[in-house]
Structures are given as C-alpha cells and as structure tokens.
Design an enzyme around this catalytic site. Structure first.
Site, PDB file in Angstrom:
ATOM      1  N   VAL A 190      35.106 -13.458  45.016  1.00 54.61           N
ATOM      2  CA  VAL A 190      34.918 -12.393  43.645  1.00 54.61           C
ATOM      3  C   VAL A 190      36.529 -11.659  43.439  1.00 54.61           C
ATOM      4  O   VAL A 190      37.150 -11.240  42.374  1.00 54.61           O
ATOM      5  CB  VAL A 190      33.582 -12.150  43.652  1.00 54.61           C
ATOM      6  N   GLY A 208      25.545 -36.502  42.223  1.00 58.14           N
ATOM      7  CA  GLY A 208      25.927 -36.214  43.911  1.00 58.14           C
ATOM      8  C   GLY A 208      24.507 -36.075  44.501  1.00 58.14           C
ATOM      9  O   GLY A 208      23.676 -36.417  45.089  1.00 58.14           O
ATOM     10  N   LYS A 262      23.961 -13.718  34.424  1.00 58.73           N
ATOM     11  CA  LYS A 262      24.054 -14.459  35.710  1.00 58.73           C
ATOM     12  C   LYS A 262      23.154 -15.293  36.827  1.00 58.73           C
ATOM     13  O   LYS A 262      23.932 -16.375  36.898  1.00 58.73           O
ATOM     14  CB  LYS A 262      24.437 -13.029  36.528  1.00 58.73           C
ATOM     15  N   LYS A 291      32.279 -29.020  47.322  1.00 62.05           N
ATOM     16  CA  LYS A 291      32.797 -29.878  46.536  1.00 62.05           C
ATOM     17  C   LYS A 291      34.167 -29.706  46.629  1.00 62.05           C
ATOM     18  O   LYS A 291      34.947 -29.050  48.038  1.00 62.05           O
ATOM     19  CB  LYS A 291      32.415 -29.157  45.415  1.00 62.05           C
ATOM     20  N   GLU A 308      30.097 -11.857  37.528  1.00 58.70           N
ATOM     21  CA  GLU A 308      31.515 -12.794  37.283  1.00 58.70           C
ATOM     22  C   GLU A 308      30.802 -14.884  37.022  1.00 58.70           C
ATOM     23  O   GLU A 308      29.875 -14.288  37.456  1.00 58.70           O
ATOM     24  CB  GLU A 308      32.370 -12.340  38.304  1.00 58.70           C
ATOM     25  N   THR A 349      26.886 -10.459  42.440  1.00 58.58           N
ATOM     26  CA  THR A 349      25.653 -10.746  41.683  1.00 58.58           C
ATOM     27  C   THR A 349      24.041 -10.261  42.422  1.00 58.58           C
ATOM     28  O   THR A 349      24.634 -10.187  43.353  1.00 58.58           O
ATOM     29  CB  THR A 349      25.527 -12.440  41.660  1.00 58.58           C
ATOM     30  N   CYS A 407      26.671 -20.146  45.939  1.00 54.04           N
ATOM     31  CA  CYS A 407      25.748 -19.620  44.740  1.00 54.04           C
ATOM     32  C   CYS A 407      24.516 -19.916  44.036  1.00 54.04           C
ATOM     33  O   CYS A 407      23.744 -19.118  44.438  1.00 54.04           O
ATOM     34  CB  CYS A 407      27.064 -19.303  43.337  1.00 54.04           C
ATOM     35  N   LYS A 426      41.592  -8.891  58.319  1.00 50.83           N
ATOM     36  CA  LYS A 426      41.419  -9.429  56.465  1.00 50.83           C
ATOM     37  C   LYS A 426      42.761  -8.568  56.221  1.00 50.83           C
ATOM     38  O   LYS A 426      43.733  -8.840  55.282  1.00 50.83           O
ATOM     39  CB  LYS A 426      40.747  -9.685  56.046  1.00 50.83           C
ATOM     40  N   LYS A 456      21.663 -19.560  46.154  1.00 52.63           N
ATOM     41  CA  LYS A 456      21.155 -18.544  46.356  1.00 52.63           C
ATOM     42  C   LYS A 456      21.280 -17.699  45.753  1.00 52.63           C
ATOM     43  O   LYS A 456      19.809 -16.770  45.566  1.00 52.63           O
ATOM     44  CB  LYS A 456      22.239 -17.768  47.374  1.00 52.63           C
TER      45      LYS A 456
HETATM   46  C1  UGA Z   1      29.102 -21.380  40.236  1.00 52.47           C
HETATM   47  C2  UGA Z   1      28.966 -21.631  38.890  1.00 52.47           C
HETATM   48  O1  UGA Z   1      29.383 -23.320  38.221  1.00 52.47           O
HETATM   49  C3  UGA Z   1      29.385 -20.285  37.973  1.00 52.47           C
HETATM   50  O2  UGA Z   1      29.485 -20.249  37.123  1.00 52.47           O
HETATM   51  C4  UGA Z   1      29.371 -19.563  38.932  1.00 52.47           C
HETATM   52  O3  UGA Z   1      30.571 -17.976  38.688  1.00 52.47           O
HETATM   53  C5  UGA Z   1      29.736 -19.546  40.829  1.00 52.47           C
HETATM   54  O4  UGA Z   1      28.731 -20.170  40.455  1.00 52.47           O
HETATM   55  C6  UGA Z   1      29.175 -18.135  41.474  1.00 52.47           C
HETATM   56  O5  UGA Z   1      27.476 -17.639  40.643  1.00 52.47           O
HETATM   57  O6  UGA Z   1      30.121 -17.055  41.974  1.00 52.47           O
HETATM   58  P1  UGA Z   1      30.827 -22.780  42.568  1.00 52.47           P
HETATM   59  O7  UGA Z   1      29.657 -21.961  42.804  1.00 52.47           O
HETATM   60  O8  UGA Z   1      31.899 -22.302  42.573  1.00 52.47           O
HETATM   61  O9  UGA Z   1      30.156 -22.048  41.066  1.00 52.47           O
HETATM   62  O10 UGA Z   1      30.153 -24.595  42.125  1.00 52.47           O
HETATM   63  P2  UGA Z   1      30.219 -25.104  41.265  1.00 52.47           P
HETATM   64  O11 UGA Z   1      31.358 -25.950  40.132  1.00 52.47           O
HETATM   65  O12 UGA Z   1      28.880 -24.672  39.563  1.00 52.47           O
HETATM   66  O13 UGA Z   1      29.597 -26.326  42.248  1.00 52.47           O
HETATM   67  C7  UGA Z   1      27.900 -26.636  42.858  1.00 52.47           C
HETATM   68  C8  UGA Z   1      27.555 -27.273  43.142  1.00 52.47           C
HETATM   69  O14 UGA Z   1      27.468 -28.253  41.819  1.00 52.47           O
HETATM   70  C9  UGA Z   1      28.896 -28.203  44.301  1.00 52.47           C
HETATM   71  O15 UGA Z   1      27.974 -28.498  45.042  1.00 52.47           O
HETATM   72  C10 UGA Z   1      28.760 -28.994  43.069  1.00 52.47           C
HETATM   73  O16 UGA Z   1      29.664 -30.491  44.076  1.00 52.47           O
HETATM   74  C11 UGA Z   1      27.570 -29.740  42.145  1.00 52.47           C
HETATM   75  N1  UGA Z   1      27.981 -30.443  41.689  1.00 52.47           N
HETATM   76  C12 UGA Z   1      29.040 -29.066  40.326  1.00 52.47           C
HETATM   77  C13 UGA Z   1      27.480 -31.222  41.018  1.00 52.47           C
HETATM   78  O17 UGA Z   1      27.051 -32.406  42.203  1.00 52.47           O
HETATM   79  N2  UGA Z   1      28.026 -32.263  40.138  1.00 52.47           N
HETATM   80  C14 UGA Z   1      28.469 -31.448  38.425  1.00 52.47           C
HETATM   81  O18 UGA Z   1      28.578 -31.796  38.114  1.00 52.47           O
HETATM   82  C15 UGA Z   1      28.837 -30.190  38.822  1.00 52.47           C
END
Ligand code: UGA
Length: 417
Positions: free
Chosen positions: A7, A244, A195, A310, A142, A117, A251, A31, A254
């Site tokens: 972030v 999946g 959030k 992912k 965010e 968060t 995120c 870092k 948690k």
């Molecule tokens: C997630 C949220 O999508 C963001 O909006 C948020 O800001 C972020 O957390 C955060 O709190 O910082 P992120 O952790 O990058 O983002 O990942 P996602 O794209 O949400 O995917 C989460 C999980 O869901 C992954 O394991 C992904 O493979 C899975 N997923 C996602 C699916 O199984 N199917 C989908 O259609 C989408």
C-alpha cells in the site's frame, strides 16, 4: 508515507507520478537501501517503472524511520501492516508504534491519514498514540488489488474519506482532485467499516460462487454457464465470479476474520461471515478430495502448478495453493510445485522447481492452483508422456478439458463435470 509495503509503496509512487513530493519511510534498512537503488522487492505490474520515474525526477525518496519522513510533510500516510492477532482481532502494534514515533515530529497543520486497514476507533487511537490533539487524523482506506494496484490507485471506483474535521477531509479530497473518481466524505467509523464491509462482501461472493460450484457438480450443471448467466443481472455483476480452490491473500481472510471479531466485540454475532470462512476451509478440502478420488495419497507424487494466492503476484500469504499443498502433505503425499513468480516457500515438504514440466514429471496427479495464463498453454503431450498417471485437478478451470480427455487424462474442474 510510513511503511513501504504494497500500500505505502504503491501510494507513494503514484502520488509522485501525479507530481507530489513523496518521502517513503520504512524501519527495514535493507529495504530502504534497495528502494533507493530502484530495486522493488515485490512483483507488481508497473511499480518498478513508477519508482524509477519518481527517483529520476527527484519527487520520490526513501528514508529509514518515520520521524525522518514527516517533518516537512503536509500529509502523513500511515501504511503499516495490521496483521491478524491470534483470536482474529486486528494487531495494532505497528500502527501505534508508527504513530508514537512520528508524534512530536509532525508539523502543525499537517493531516495524518490512516491508509492501513484498521478497526473502528483507530483515528482516535492514532491521535492518542501521537500525543497530539492539534493534528487531524483522517481515515482513507485503500481498495487496491495486488496485480493491478497502480491502475486501481489511478482509476479507483471511489475515494472514501472519514473525518470529523471537514477541513481535514477537504485537504485529503484535494489530493485526489486529478483522479476523477467519486470522493465520498463520511465519519471515521463509516469509512473504517466500509473497508471491512467491502472485503467481507467480496469474500462472501467467492464462498457463494464456490458453494454453487459444489451444487453444480452434485446436480450435473456447469458452473461456467450458470455464473455467466447469473452475472448478466446487473444487481449481481460479472466480476469476481470465478470459482477456485478457495480464496486467500493478505487481505480477504484477515479482514473477514477481523469483521467477525469487531462485530463480536460490539455485541453482534456475525454468523453469516463465520459461514463464509467455513465454506472457504471446506473448499481447500474439496480440492484435496478430488485428488484423493483418483489416487491413494500416502506416497503419491502430486505436481502443483501455482503457489501465489492469485496470478499476477508473487505473494503467497494465505495462498489457497499452499492450503491445498499442506493438506496433501498431511495426508502423506509428496508435492512438487512450480510458480512463475515464486522461487521458494517456507513449508517443509514442498519441493519448488523452476519449470512446470519438472513439477509434473513422474506425478500421478497434476493440480492447477493459481490461474497463471501460461498454465493453459502447456505442452500437454509432453506432460502426458512424463507423468506417472494421467489425472488433472484443475482448481481454476483454465485447462483445455477436451484436449486433456483426448490424451487419456481424467479431468476434474470446479463445478464442471
Ligand atoms: C483484495 C480486494 O479485492 C481489494 O479490493 C482490497 O483493496 C485488497 O484485498 C486489500 O484489502 O488490500 P487482493 O488481496 O489483491 O485484493 O486479491 P483479490 O483480487 O481480491 O483476490 C483474493 C482471492 O480471491 C485470491 O485468492 C483470488 O484468486 C480469489 N478470487 C478472486 C477468486 O477465486 N475468484 C475471483 O473471481 C476473484
């Protein structure tokens, strides 16, 4: 910018790109040194380029320690980790330490922004930890996704600002003037809750999708067709509907646990959300059940494609791929894994190889756990030749089922027979 994780680094690099002078601070000396040299420690599309641009222009710099970053700042963003505590609650130690460190150094008139968060009440907590009642603390959660963090920052769906001080809220809103997204100003509790509610809803949507996939398997329906048709209803929407192996990342798990804990602390039993988490645990087990349906697990070799939570990231935090791998190992299987972005994992027993064909060689079952594009373009003849038995469990539904069947593989996807 206090904290150079996902972030903080994305926010800092993007604000520098928009023309602001940004100083990013971290407590990790190595870092900071790497970042000063333009070496970005995370795999995030476009981030290294933005950091290089910021360093080149002189608008982006890196220092050790928050106190060294804030003296001249008009805005101080707190972007430190807020990990999950043992009981699902949010661990605020980093936030409190960062606030305490900068307290006396923040200049009068500056605005402190909670980007991490954090649970309801954290703007007050930061104010107290800083020991500064003269400084406005604003919540600005965010909504970045890993893998598309920069695009999400520069083209957000909305900017949420929570403050009891309208002037401070306006100052933060002004920073987003060029971005062109709706800016929603509310009170701190509502911004903080937004959030958690957004991530909890996304997690709910995914657990729903995965349980519908189980229903599809039971009744002989095809989840792809069902979800494509469902998603046409604008109230449901087409996004975030891919089944999946379960959902993960740093995120969603948690924040889902945190909102249960926050609600519990406030006297409300969020049983729906508990069910969402349980459905996710079940999903990992269902994938393992599919593997166990074609091979006896003790002693079996499983080729695992994907370790990241992912595609598009090298992040393995709470990765469904690892959850599945751990369950396979616990049942006596051997796991050979490949991921294009992950070279090693900290789990005894998983052998990480540097080539997808090395992962599938001599394996009895091939499990696809992360939806990297390259996995759908593998040479299936080569894989068929090298595997000890021909079984595929495609937990992301990305493989060519017909092509596999025609080569004598058994195929199991998620929600498709
Ligand atoms: C997630 C949220 O999508 C963001 O909006 C948020 O800001 C972020 O957390 C955060 O709190 O910082 P992120 O952790 O990058 O983002 O990942 P996602 O794209 O949400 O995917 C989460 C999980 O869901 C992954 O394991 C992904 O493979 C899975 N997923 C996602 C699916 O199984 N199917 C989908 O259609 C989408």
């Amino acid at each position: 910018m206090i904290g150079t994780g996902y972030v903080g680094l994305t926010t800092g690099a993007c604000f520098a790109h928009l023309g602001h002078a940004v100083v990013c601070a971290d407590i990790d000396v190595d870092k900071v040194q790497r970042l000063r040299a333009g070496d970005v420690p995370i795999h995030e599309a476009g981030l290294a380029e933005l950091v290089a641009e910021g360093l080149e222009s002189g608008r982006l710099s890196f220092v050790v320690g928050g106190a060294n970053a804030v003296c001249e700042a008009d805005y101080v963003y707190l972007c430190v980790p807020t990990p999950q505590g043992d009981d699902g609650s949010v661990d605020l130690d980093y936030l409190k330490a960062a606030a305490a460190e900068i307290g006396t150094h923040v200049r009068p008139g500056a605005v402190v922004v909670n980007k991490s968060t954090v649970p309801v009440g954290s703007t007050l907590l930061v104010e107290q930890a800083m020991g500064r009642s003269d400084i406005a603390v604003v919540s600005n959660p965010e909504f970045l996704r890993e893998g598309s963090a920069i695009a999400d920052f520069l083209n957000p769906d909305r900017v949420v600002i929570g403050s009891d001080d309208p002037a401070a809220a306006d100052l933060v809103a002004a920073l987003h003037a060029g971005i062109g997204a709706p800016v929603m100003i509310t009170d701190p509790a509502s911004a903080e809750t937004t959030k958690y509610a957004a991530n909890a809803f996304l997690a709910t949507k995914l657990s729903f999708v995965n349980t519908i996939a189980a229903v599809c398997e039971a009744v002989g329906a095809d989840v792809g067709d069902v979800l494509a048709a469902m998603g046409c209803d604008e109230r449901i929407g087409k996004e975030f509907l891919r089944p999946g192996p379960g959902w993960g990342g740093s995120c969603l798990p948690k924040d889902a646990a945190a909102i249960i804990s926050i609600a519990h602390g406030a006297g409300y039993d969020f049983s729906l959300m508990r069910g969402v988490l349980e459905a996710n645990d079940e999903q990992f087990k269902r994938v393992v059940g599919k593997v166990a349906s074609v091979v006896s697990l003790p002693g079996a070799t499983i080729g695992l494609l994907g370790l990241a939570f992912k595609a598009g990231t090298d992040d393995t935090r709470n990765s469904p791929a690892l959850e599945v791998a751990k369950l396979l190992l616990a049942r006596g299987a051997k796991v050979r894994a490949y991921d294009p972005a992950v070279a090693a994992v900290d789990i005894d027993g998983i052998i990480v190889v540097d080539d997808p064909y090395a992962a599938t060689e001599a394996a009895e079952v091939l499990v696809v756990a992360t939806e990297w594009d390259e996995f759908s373009r593998l040479d299936l003849d080569k894989i068929a030749e090298s595997m000890a038995a021909r079984h595929v469990v495609d937990a992301r539904n990305i493989m060519d089922r017909e092509a596999l069947l025609s080569r004598g593989f058994s195929y199991q996807g998620i929600g498709r027979n």
